[in-house]
Design a protein around this motif. Structure first.
Motif, PDB file in Angstrom:
ATOM      1  N   VAL A 496       0.860  -1.190   0.000  1.00 31.94           N
ATOM      2  CA  VAL A 496       0.000   0.000   0.000  1.00 31.94           C
ATOM      3  C   VAL A 496       0.894   1.236   0.000  1.00 31.94           C
ATOM      4  O   VAL A 496       1.799   1.361   0.835  1.00 31.94           O
ATOM      5  CB  VAL A 496      -0.936   0.029   1.225  1.00 31.94           C
ATOM      6  CG1 VAL A 496      -1.781   1.302   1.205  1.00 31.94           C
ATOM      7  CG2 VAL A 496      -1.825  -1.209   1.254  1.00 31.94           C
ATOM      8  N   THR A 497       0.642   2.108  -0.940  1.00 29.17           N
ATOM      9  CA  THR A 497       1.378   3.369  -0.991  1.00 29.17           C
ATOM     10  C   THR A 497       0.378   4.516  -0.822  1.00 29.17           C
ATOM     11  O   THR A 497      -0.560   4.656  -1.621  1.00 29.17           O
ATOM     12  CB  THR A 497       2.109   3.528  -2.332  1.00 29.17           C
ATOM     13  OG1 THR A 497       3.017   2.425  -2.501  1.00 29.17           O
ATOM     14  CG2 THR A 497       2.886   4.833  -2.364  1.00 29.17           C
ATOM     15  N   ALA A 498       0.568   5.308   0.229  1.00 30.62           N
ATOM     16  CA  ALA A 498      -0.325   6.426   0.493  1.00 30.62           C
ATOM     17  C   ALA A 498       0.054   7.623  -0.369  1.00 30.62           C
ATOM     18  O   ALA A 498       1.250   7.917  -0.578  1.00 30.62           O
ATOM     19  CB  ALA A 498      -0.276   6.802   1.965  1.00 30.62           C
ATOM     20  N   ASP A 499      -0.941   8.315  -0.891  1.00 33.61           N
ATOM     21  CA  ASP A 499      -0.698   9.511  -1.690  1.00 33.61           C
ATOM     22  C   ASP A 499      -0.423  10.723  -0.809  1.00 33.61           C
ATOM     23  O   ASP A 499       0.238  11.677  -1.253  1.00 33.61           O
ATOM     24  CB  ASP A 499      -1.919   9.804  -2.567  1.00 33.61           C
ATOM     25  CG  ASP A 499      -2.191   8.684  -3.550  1.00 33.61           C
ATOM     26  OD1 ASP A 499      -1.374   8.475  -4.452  1.00 33.61           O
ATOM     27  OD2 ASP A 499      -3.227   7.994  -3.391  1.00 33.61           O
ATOM     28  N   ARG A 500      -0.923  10.693   0.410  1.00 36.04           N
ATOM     29  CA  ARG A 500      -0.708  11.824   1.305  1.00 36.04           C
ATOM     30  C   ARG A 500      -0.519  11.279   2.723  1.00 36.04           C
ATOM     31  O   ARG A 500      -1.317  10.471   3.199  1.00 36.04           O
ATOM     32  CB  ARG A 500      -1.889  12.781   1.266  1.00 36.04           C
ATOM     33  CG  ARG A 500      -1.687  14.026   2.125  1.00 36.04           C
ATOM     34  CD  ARG A 500      -2.773  15.048   1.866  1.00 36.04           C
ATOM     35  NE  ARG A 500      -2.537  16.272   2.626  1.00 36.04           N
ATOM     36  CZ  ARG A 500      -3.280  17.368   2.551  1.00 36.04           C
ATOM     37  NH1 ARG A 500      -4.331  17.396   1.724  1.00 36.04           N
ATOM     38  NH2 ARG A 500      -3.004  18.438   3.276  1.00 36.04           N
ATOM     39  N   LEU A 501       0.545  11.713   3.388  1.00 35.09           N
ATOM     40  CA  LEU A 501       0.846  11.282   4.753  1.00 35.09           C
ATOM     41  C   LEU A 501       0.628  12.451   5.712  1.00 35.09           C
ATOM     42  O   LEU A 501       1.020  13.579   5.436  1.00 35.09           O
ATOM     43  CB  LEU A 501       2.280  10.779   4.845  1.00 35.09           C
ATOM     44  CG  LEU A 501       2.615   9.529   4.019  1.00 35.09           C
ATOM     45  CD1 LEU A 501       4.102   9.195   4.123  1.00 35.09           C
ATOM     46  CD2 LEU A 501       1.780   8.339   4.496  1.00 35.09           C
ATOM     47  N   ILE A 502       0.029  12.144   6.847  1.00 30.38           N
ATOM     48  CA  ILE A 502      -0.300  13.164   7.847  1.00 30.38           C
ATOM     49  C   ILE A 502       0.601  12.954   9.059  1.00 30.38           C
ATOM     50  O   ILE A 502       0.525  11.918   9.742  1.00 30.38           O
ATOM     51  CB  ILE A 502      -1.780  13.078   8.263  1.00 30.38           C
ATOM     52  CG1 ILE A 502      -2.694  13.116   7.033  1.00 30.38           C
ATOM     53  CG2 ILE A 502      -2.130  14.167   9.251  1.00 30.38           C
ATOM     54  CD1 ILE A 502      -2.585  14.392   6.228  1.00 30.38           C
TER      55      ILE A 502
END
Length: 760
Positions: A496-502
C-alpha cells in the motif's frame, strides 16, 4: 446429588460373580416384630431442569407390597424395569408390577415433571448378591447426572464384597480426594459486574451482561439469590423482579421434584408482575422462560406472543438478544406442533439445535470458515447526515461519507470481496458517486485488505498517517496465527502506498466537507489517525480503543498512547464516536469516555505499583480491580471490563523481562515434559487426566481443564474421553467469552472446529 440404594440405573453391567455365598431359605424369613413393608415409591432421584431439554435418569420403583420378606431388603436390578421390588420370584403374574405397560404408564405420568424412567437389558440379579453390579448402576446414574465416574476399587475389593451403595457413592465424583469444592479461579468479570450492578443507577448494558455471565457459568441459583436481593432493595425497578423470576424458574431442578411446579408458578407470577409494570426487556425474559416450560404450565402460546412482540419492537432492546428470541420461538412452535414455523425460527436463530445441553449463545456475533468472524449481520446504517457505516460485511466496518464531489471512504475491510459487498450495499441504497478519497486509520490487515475494491479510479487518493509504512512493514513480517479472525484464506503480503501522509494535526477540505486529521500513537498502533467532521460533531477513531491494546499476538499497543488519544478526542468535543468495529461504536460512546479515562488512569497506576513491588501477573489479575470512579459513570463499566485484563497483561509484557518475579521464565519447560510429570503423578493412567479434568470442568475451571486435557492428549493422543473433554471444554469457553472477549471466542471456536451461523 443424592445417591441411595433406591436410585440407580444401569445399561450394561459387568457380568462377574460376587464372592458372597448364595442366599438360602433361612435368609428368606420375616423378622419378628416388623410390620408390613410400605409400598415403594415410583421415583427416588432425578435431576430434570424444567428449563432445559436435558433428560434426567431416574430409578423406577414400582410394585405392590411383596408377599414375602427378605432379610437383606434391597431393591433388585431387574432386566425389564431397572431397580425393582419384589424379588423376581414374586413377579410374573399377569398383573405384576413390572409389566411393561405399567412402566409405560409411569413414564407418561412422570413426564410432565421432567422425569425419564429408563429400562435396561439383561437378566435379573439382586443387588445384595452382586456388589459390583450395584456399583456399576451407581456409576451409570452419576454419569447421566453429569457428576462423573465412580471408582471401582471399593466395589472390587474381595475384603468388602457387600459394600452398600451409599459407601460406593462416596466415590461418585471420581475419588474421595477429588471432590467438587468450588472453582480454583474466580470468574472475575462476573464478580466485578455483580459489584457494579449494586452501585446506584447501573446501566442496562451492565445488567444484561451480568445475566449473560450467570447463564454462561450455569449459576442459576446464585443468580436467583442475587437478583432477589436487588429486587428487595429496589422494588421500583421491575427488571430485577423479572430476573429473579427468570433464574428462579431456571433453578427449579435444585428443589425436590414435587415442589418444582409451585416454584415455577411463583417465578411466573414475578415475571407477570414485572411485565405488567414495565413491558420491554421484562417481556423478553418472560418469553424465553415460557418457551422452555413443559406443557402442564399452559404458557406456550403466551411465549410465542411475547417473543413476537419483542421482534416487532427490536429497536428497543440491547444488542445480542435476537438469537435468543428466535431460539425461544423455535422451541415454542415445536411444542405447539407447528413444525414449519419451528424450523424457520431455528434457522433464523443461527443455532444448529435447540438441545438444552448445547451452549447458549445470546450474541449477534457469528463465525464461519468461509466468512471469518463478524460482529453482526450485514447492515448499512446512517449514523449522521451523509455518514453511512457498513457493519457486518467484514470483521471491521467501512464508512462512506458523501460530498458534492464524490465519496470519502474510511478504511477498506479485510478482503476485496468483503469491500465489494459493502460498497454494493451503499451503491444500492445511497449513492453511485465515485470513491474519490480513502482514509486509512491504521495499517492492520482488516483495514487495508480490501483497498483494491475501492481504488477502481486512478484518481482516487489514499490518505494515511506518517508512520503507516513502518506499521505495514511489521504487519507483513509478523505471523498471523489465528486466520479465522478474517477468513480461511492465507494472509497475503500487503503493498500500500499512500498519496498523502499526515504527520501533524491537519485540516483539509474534501469535496467541500471539512475534515480534521489528527495523528495518535495509541492505543493499538503507532500509526493511528483520528478523522474529525467538525460540522457534524463526528470522530472516526479507527481502533484506538481496541480492547486488547493491539493484537494480542503482536508487539504493539500503548496505554500511554491510548490516554493521549482520549485527551485529544475530549478536546474535539464530539457528539458521536464511530469506531472500526461494531461493538466499539455501540459501547465506547462519548458518554463513556470520562469514566473510562479516569478508570484506566487508576488501573495504570495500580499495575505499575504492582510491578515495582514484584507482584506476579496472576496476582494483579486476581485483584479484580474496579475503580470507584466507575460508580459515578455507569456507562463506562462495560468498556472498562472489556479492556481491563488486556491492559494489565500488555503493561506487564512491556515493563517486565522474560524472568518474572514468581520464577516463570527462568527455566522454560516444554509441554511434553509437563505432561510426563503429570502422568507420573497420575500413576501412568489416562483416567487420572480424565477424572481431574472432569472435576475442573464441573467446578467451572474451564481454562485449567483445557490445559490439563491438552497435556493429557500429549501422552494419550488417541484417547476418546480426553478428546471429548477437550471439545466440551472449548464449547464452554466459547459460551463464557461470547459477550466480553471476541478474540478468545474466535480462538476457542477455531480450536473446536465449529461455526456459529448468523441470526436473522
Amino acid at each position: 446429588m443424592r445417591v441411595t440404594s433406591r436410585s440407580t440405573t444401569a445399561s450394561g453391567p459387568p457380568d462377574r460373580a460376587s464372592s458372597r455365598p448364595a442366599s438360602t431359605s433361612a435368609d428368606r424369613t420375616v423378622p419378628r416384630g416388623r410390620g408390613p413393608r410400605r409400598r415403594a415409591r415410583s421415583v427416588a432421584c432425578v435431576r430434570p431442569p424444567l428449563l432445559s431439554s436435558r433428560v434426567a435418569t431416574a430409578a423406577h420403583f414400582s410394585g405392590h407390597r411383596p408377599q414375602m420378606r427378605y432379610s437383606g431388603q434391597r431393591p433388585h436390578i431387574d432386566g425389564q424395569a431397572g431397580l425393582a421390588w419384589p424379588p423376581p420370584s414374586h413377579r410374573g403374574q399377569s398383573g405384576g408390577p413390572f409389566e411393561p405397560r405399567q412402566i409405560v404408564t409411569a413414564r407418561e405420568r412422570r413426564a410432565p415433571f421432567g422425569v425419564d424412567i429408563r429400562m435396561f437389558p439383561g437378566g435379573h440379579l439382586t443387588t445384595s448378591e452382586r456388589p459390583r453390579l450395584r456399583a456399576y448402576a451407581i456409576r451409570e446414574l452419576a454419569g447421566a447426572q453429569g457428576v462423573g465416574e465412580a471408582t471401582w476399587a471399593a466395589a472390587a475389593s474381595p475384603q468388602r464384597p457387600h459394600i452398600h451403595p451409599l459407601y460406593i457413592a462416596r466415590y461418585v465424583r471420581g475419588n474421595c480426594k477429588m471432590k467438587v469444592t468450588g472453582p480454583l479461579a474466580p470468574l472475575l468479570e462476573l464478580e466485578a459486574l455483580k459489584q457494579a450492578v449494586r452501585w446506584p443507577n447501573p446501566s442496562l448494558q451492565a445488567i444484561v451482561t451480568l445475566v449473560g455471565q450467570f447463564l454462561a457459568a450455569h449459576r442459576d441459583r446464585d443468580a436467583c439469590a442475587y437478583f432477589a436481593e436487588r429486587a428487595g432493595e429496589h422494588p421500583d425497578q421491575p427488571i430485577f423482579l423479572a430476573l429473579e423470576g427468570l433464574f428462579q424458574a431456571r433453578s427449579a431442578a435444585s428443589v425436590p421434584l414435587f415442589r418444582r411446579p409451585a416454584r415455577v408458578r411463583d417465578a411466573l407470577r414475578k415475571l407477570d408482575s414485572a411485565v405488567e409494570r414495565a413491558p420491554g426487556l421484562t417481556t423478553y425474559f418472560r418469553g424465553v422462560v415460557q418457551a422452555d416450560l413443559p406443557g402442564m404450565f399452559r404458557r406456550r402460546e403466551m411465549a410465542v406472543s411475547d417473543l413476537e412482540w419483542v421482534l416487532a419492537h427490536k429497536d428497543q432492546f440491547p444488542i445480542g438478544l435476537r438469537r435468543g428470541v428466535y431460539l425461544g420461538l423455535a422451541k415454542a412452535y415445536a411444542a405447539l406442533g407447528n413444525t414449519k414455523a419451528a424450523d424457520e425460527a431455528l434457522r433464523q436463530s443461527g443455532v444448529a439445535s435447540p438441545d438444552g445441553d448445547a451452549p447458549v449463545f445470546v450474541t449477534d456475533w457469528w463465525m464461519t470458515a468461509d466468512d471469518g468472524f463478524r460482529f453482526t449481520t450485514p447492515r448499512l446504517l446512517e449514523l449522521a447526515p451523509g455518514v453511512h457505516v457498513a457493519q457486518g460485511y467484514d470483521f471491521s466496518d467501512i464508512a462512506f461519507i458523501s460530498t458534492r464531489e464524490g465519496i470519502v471512504a474510511v478504511d477498506a475491510g479485510t478482503t476485496e470481496a468483503h469491500a465489494v459487498a459493502a460498497l454494493a450495499a451503499f451503491r444500492a441504497s445511497v449513492s453511485d458517486a465515485p470513491i474519490k478519497w480513502v482514509i486509512l486509520t491504521h495499517a492492520h490487515w482488516d483495514h487495508i485488505g480490501g483497498l483494491s475494491a475501492l481504488l477502481k479510479s486512478p484518481h482516487t487518493q489514499v490518505i494515511a498517517q506518517s508512520r503507516f509504512a513502518d506499521e505495514l512493514a511489521m504487519v507483513n513480517s509478523t505471523m498471523l496465527p489465528f486466520r479465522r479472525f478474517f477468513t480461511s484464506e492465507s494472509t497475503p503480503t500487503y503493498t500500500v502506498t499512500a498519496d498523502r501522509l499526515i504527520g501533524e494535526p491537519t485540516t483539509v477540505s474534501l469535496g467541500g466537507v471539512e475534515f480534521g486529521l489528527y495523528p495518535v500513537t495509541g492505543g493499538e498502533t503507532s500509526d493511528g489517525l483520528l478523522v474529525h467532521l467538525p460540522e457534524l460533531g463526528v470522530v472516526f477513531a479507527g481502533d484506538v480503543f481496541m480492547p486488547n491494546l493491539g493484537a494480542p499476538f503482536m508487539p504493539e499497543g500503548s496505554i500511554d498512547g491510548l490516554l493521549e488519544a482520549i485527551g485529544r478526542i475530549r478536546d474535539l468535543h464530539p457528539k458521536l464516536l464511530v469506531h472500526g468495529h461494531t461493538p466499539l461504536t455501540d459501547f465506547f460512546t462519548v458518554e463513556a469516555l470520562p469514566g473510562l479515562e479516569g478508570s484506566l488512569r487508576e488501573l495504570r497506576a495500580h499495575v505499575l505499583d504492582a510491578i515495582r513491588d514484584s507482584r506476579p501477573l496472576t496476582g494483579v489479575l486476581r485483584d479484580n480491580y474496579l475503580p470507584d470512579v466507575l460508580r459515578e459513570h455507569p456507562a463506562a463499566v462495560n468498556p472498562y471490563l472489556v479492556m481491563r485484563d488486556n491492559v494489565i497483561q500488555r503493561i506487564y509484557d512491556q515493563r517486565t523481562g522474560y524472568w518474572l518475579p514468581d520464577g516463570e521464565g527462568i527455566d522454560v519447560i516444554a509441554p511434553d515434559a509437563w505432561a510426563a510429570a503429570l502422568d507420573l503423578i497420575g500413576g501412568g493412567k489416562q483416567r487420572s487426566f480424565v477424572r481431574a479434568a472432569s472435576v475442573l470442568m464441573r467446578q467451572g475451571d474451564l481454562p485449567v481443564a483445557l490445559k490439563l486435557v491438552e497435556l493429557g492428549l500429549r501422552r494419550y493422543p488417541r484417547d476418546r474421553k480426553l478428546r471429548d473433554l477437550r471439545q466440551q471444554t472449548l464449547e464452554g469457553l466459547r459460551e463464557r467469552h461470547q459477550q466480553l472477549n471476541p478474540f478468545k471466542f474466535i480462538v476457542y471456536s477455531r480450536w473446536a472446529g465449529v461455526d456459529l451461523q448468523p441470526a436473522a
